[in-house]
Design a protein around this motif. Structure first.
Motif, PDB file in Angstrom:
ATOM      1  N   GLN A 162      40.830  -4.628 -62.711  1.00  0.00           N
ATOM      2  CA  GLN A 162      40.176  -3.661 -62.911  1.00  0.00           C
ATOM      3  C   GLN A 162      38.515  -3.857 -63.667  1.00  0.00           C
ATOM      4  O   GLN A 162      38.083  -3.873 -64.507  1.00  0.00           O
ATOM      5  N   LEU A 163      38.324  -5.563 -63.470  1.00  0.00           N
ATOM      6  CA  LEU A 163      37.131  -5.557 -64.327  1.00  0.00           C
ATOM      7  C   LEU A 163      35.702  -5.673 -63.588  1.00  0.00           C
ATOM      8  O   LEU A 163      35.667  -5.329 -61.983  1.00  0.00           O
ATOM      9  N   GLN A 164      35.025  -5.655 -64.028  1.00  0.00           N
ATOM     10  CA  GLN A 164      32.848  -6.089 -62.915  1.00  0.00           C
ATOM     11  C   GLN A 164      32.852  -7.560 -63.486  1.00  0.00           C
ATOM     12  O   GLN A 164      32.341  -7.283 -63.955  1.00  0.00           O
ATOM     13  N   ILE A 216      42.559 -12.939 -64.710  1.00  0.00           N
ATOM     14  CA  ILE A 216      43.268 -13.854 -65.344  1.00  0.00           C
ATOM     15  C   ILE A 216      43.278 -14.990 -64.201  1.00  0.00           C
ATOM     16  O   ILE A 216      44.111 -15.550 -64.131  1.00  0.00           O
ATOM     17  N   GLU A 217      42.300 -15.094 -63.729  1.00  0.00           N
ATOM     18  CA  GLU A 217      41.777 -16.206 -62.919  1.00  0.00           C
ATOM     19  C   GLU A 217      42.327 -16.329 -61.573  1.00  0.00           C
ATOM     20  O   GLU A 217      42.690 -17.719 -61.542  1.00  0.00           O
ATOM     21  N   CYS A 218      42.706 -14.995 -60.828  1.00  0.00           N
ATOM     22  CA  CYS A 218      43.742 -14.770 -59.552  1.00  0.00           C
ATOM     23  C   CYS A 218      42.740 -15.281 -58.511  1.00  0.00           C
ATOM     24  O   CYS A 218      42.746 -15.969 -57.554  1.00  0.00           O
ATOM     25  N   CYS A 254      40.293 -14.036 -56.988  1.00  0.00           N
ATOM     26  CA  CYS A 254      40.432 -13.215 -55.541  1.00  0.00           C
ATOM     27  C   CYS A 254      38.719 -12.203 -56.001  1.00  0.00           C
ATOM     28  O   CYS A 254      38.637 -12.043 -54.378  1.00  0.00           O
ATOM     29  N   CYS A 255      38.406 -12.741 -56.451  1.00  0.00           N
ATOM     30  CA  CYS A 255      36.753 -11.782 -56.764  1.00  0.00           C
ATOM     31  C   CYS A 255      35.685 -12.721 -55.773  1.00  0.00           C
ATOM     32  O   CYS A 255      35.577 -12.454 -54.803  1.00  0.00           O
ATOM     33  N   SER A 256      36.243 -14.230 -55.840  1.00  0.00           N
ATOM     34  CA  SER A 256      35.638 -15.341 -55.609  1.00  0.00           C
ATOM     35  C   SER A 256      36.188 -14.808 -53.543  1.00  0.00           C
ATOM     36  O   SER A 256      34.519 -15.526 -53.131  1.00  0.00           O
TER      37      SER A 256
END
Ligand code: SF4
Ligand code: SF4
Length: 590
Positions: free
Chosen positions: A397-399, A424-426, A428-430
């Motif tokens: 839940q970051l921005q 956590i460098e997962c 998902c955003c990228s």
């Protein structure tokens, strides 16, 4: 074999399925079936083993062997040094032929210290000492574990003995077994659960004994029905209660904090460890390693590795640490045409190997032979359109879009304010970004900048403290010098020699004080004997006045001396004779 319907029924049982859902997350193509069609196969002993000393998080272990030494399988080659470290063992028998810098599987692409063993093919074990761990105290088992070389096998490679330690301040009430394995392509845990479920449960019994924990929950994604079946059956046979829970397949449910929340509903605050809220999480392969160490005496010498992607026969292999990656690729039938890269870990969080001429290590859970048709080159990044898809996908839940702006403009302080270090460098955003912005790379850059700033600040603080200490020392030395000079001025030649010596002896303060006092007394006595030197030429009348004054002074001195010499009894009788009003007067004065 089990019936698929039975498994589906099992998964449908509400008691087994978690009600908590992952926040955000993504569901990329799984690509797991390719490497799960065959059972785990043991890779043959290689001709040469290259064992990096750095295969874990923490301090480098201390080297114990020399070049030319013959070693047996399981022999300790380097012992854990410092509180966070892990031992390294020979993974087969042979001769140490070098201790040298060699390329290791690390994103830095830098070489590191390695022990090279020419294998003799005998695979001769050292004497193994299984242990009746139920009769041992947790403290002694943890101490033993420092010799085991066991680290977290989920890929993080954190020394296991450190994770098993509990403190009275943060007791652990629940053990979480991580069988989620949420990254695409990776299937080593899935295959391990299918084939060695009972051994995993035996390892769980050991972890539970060491940590003094009652509750155990195993979390498995619902895309692994065979593993779920095997683990449920093994758990049912355990002599302690174990819950097996199914979580929906969604990346990154296997992240420890996410899995804890999915299985227990407990949120681990970002600034705390899971043990602060009474939970600890272990990967299934780590538990199996515990079982092998305590029940058979075998230290960590091998692991299961998924070899997949564009190779002829994707499969899981049991591989000795130090085995050349080329052997693994060859065992899987070799790479298909078009392979231009090898990824260690999954496609979401893994990294490109600097070369295939690196060894398999404790952190090597999966190797993907990558080709452009499998992972097309990243399209050119375009400007952010503020669509907020990245925020929807972020499990923490970051921005991400805000973090991206701050990282790009190197406004590291702002990025920190937006919880950069909670990321956590997962990826998902990228993964969801329609503008193809490599967001995680920006966060990694910002984190490294923030760490560099912190280090610089820390170094500046240390320098400032050192300077303050130096100034204090100069000031103290100045004061000590002044004190010595004062003592010299007051004392005679002898005492001035003794006084500095006494002054330097800080431990003998009493004798120092006595020497100073003696010097003062002598100085007073000298002064009292001294005659005025400017009276020789004075007129006769003045000289007579001085003589008269001196005589009066001498008389007064003698009177005082006589009164001090009177016996105490005589003085007391004088008080007895004094009028009552005098008594009252004395009392008032007291
Ligand atoms: S997903 Fe990409 S384009 Fe959309 S807001 Fe996030 S960074 Fe910007
Ligand atoms: S990489 Fe970081 S910011 Fe992006 S989705 Fe994952 S946790 Fe959130």
């Amino acid at each position: 074999m089990f019936s698929l319907n039975r498994i589906v029924d099992l998964i449908k049982q509400p008691v087994h399925r978690t009600e908590v859902h992952l926040r955000g997350g993504v569901h990329p193509d799984e690509h797991k079936h390719e490497s799960t069609q065959q059972p785990i196969m043991s890779l043959p002993i290689p001709h040469q083993i290259v064992l990096p000393l750095r295969q874990h998080v923490g301090h480098l272990p201390k080297l114990l062997v020399k070049v030319g030494e013959r070693v047996k399988k399981g022999q300790l080659l380097a012992e854990a040094e410092g509180s966070i470290s892990a031992a390294i063992h020979a993974t087969t028998s042979g001769t140490v032929i070098a201790v040298q810098d060699s390329l290791i599987p690390h994103p830095s692409g830098l070489p590191d210290q390695c022990i090279v063993i020419a294998a003799d093919g005998l695979d001769e074990w050292v004497d193994l000492h299984p242990m009746d761990w139920r009769q041992q105290s947790p403290a002694s088992l943890i101490e033993h574990l420092r010799l085991s070389g066991i680290v977290g096998m989920g890929g993080a490679a954190f020394p296991t003995q450190v994770k098993l330690r509990t403190t009275p301040k943060s007791p652990v009430h629940t053990l979480i077994v991580n069988g989620a394995e949420c990254e695409p392509y990776i299937t080593c845990d899935d295959m391990l659960m299918r084939e060695r479920a009972t051994q995993i449960i035996q390892g769980l019994a050991i972890a539970r004994h060491i940590m003094g924990v009652e509750n155990c929950i195993i979390g498995i994604e619902d895309n692994k029905p065979e593993a779920l079946q095997a683990m449920t059956e093994a758990a049912a046979k355990a002599d302690f209660a174990v819950q097996v829970k199914v979580v929906a397949t969604m990346y990154p449910s296997g992240d420890a904090r996410q899995l804890i929340r999915l299985l227990t509903g407990i949120e681990v605050p970002n600034d705390k460890r899971s043990t602060d809220v009474g939970l600890q999480c272990f990967n299934v392969a780590t538990l199996l390693a515990l079982h092998r160490y305590f029940d058979f005496g075998e230290p960590a010498v091998s692991r299961i590795v998924t070899m997949t992607g564009r190779v002829n026969e994707p499969r899981n292999y049991e591989v000795l640490f130090g085995t050349p990656m080329t052997d693994l690729i060859a065992a899987s039938g070799g790479a298909l045409s078009g392979v231009d890269d090898y990824i260690m870990g999954g496609p979401m969080m893994g990294f490109s190997l600097p070369s295939i001429h690196v060894p398999v290590t404790k952190a090597s859970n999966c190797i993907i032979a990558s080709a452009p048709d499998l992972f097309p080159p990243a399209a050119e990044a375009m400007p952010c359109i503020r669509c907020a898809r990245c925020a929807d996908a972020c499990p923490v839940q970051l921005q991400p879009q805000e973090l991206y702006w701050f990282a790009k403009s190197e406004n590291i302080e702002k990025a920190r304010e937006y919880h950069l270090f909670d990321c956590i460098e997962c990826g998902c955003c990228s993964y969801v970004c329609p503008s193809n912005i490599p967001l995680v790379q920006y966060y990694r850059f910002a984190k490294s900048e923030a760490i560099a700033q912190d280090r610089a600040k820390e170094a500046a603080n240390v320098a400032r403290e050192r300077n303050e200490f130096r100034l204090m020392r100069i000031d103290r030395e100045k004061q000590e010098r002044a004190q010595r000079h004062a003592q010299k001025a007051l004392g005679s030649k002898d005492s001035s020699e003794q006084a500095p010596a006494a002054a330097t002896n800080t431990e003998d303060a009493a004798s120092k004080q006595a020497a100073i006092q003696a010097a003062i007394e002598r100085a007073k006595a000298q002064k009292a004997q001294m005659k005025p030197k400017n009276v020789e030429d004075a007129p006769t009348q003045v000289k007579a006045e001085i003589a008269e004054i001196d005589a009066r002074r001498e008389q007064a001195k003698q009177a005082v001396t006589q009164s001090q010499a009177q016996p105490a009894a005589q003085q007391a009788s004088l008080f007895d004779q004094a009028p009552a009003s005098s008594d009252a007067n004395s009392a008032d004065k007291d």
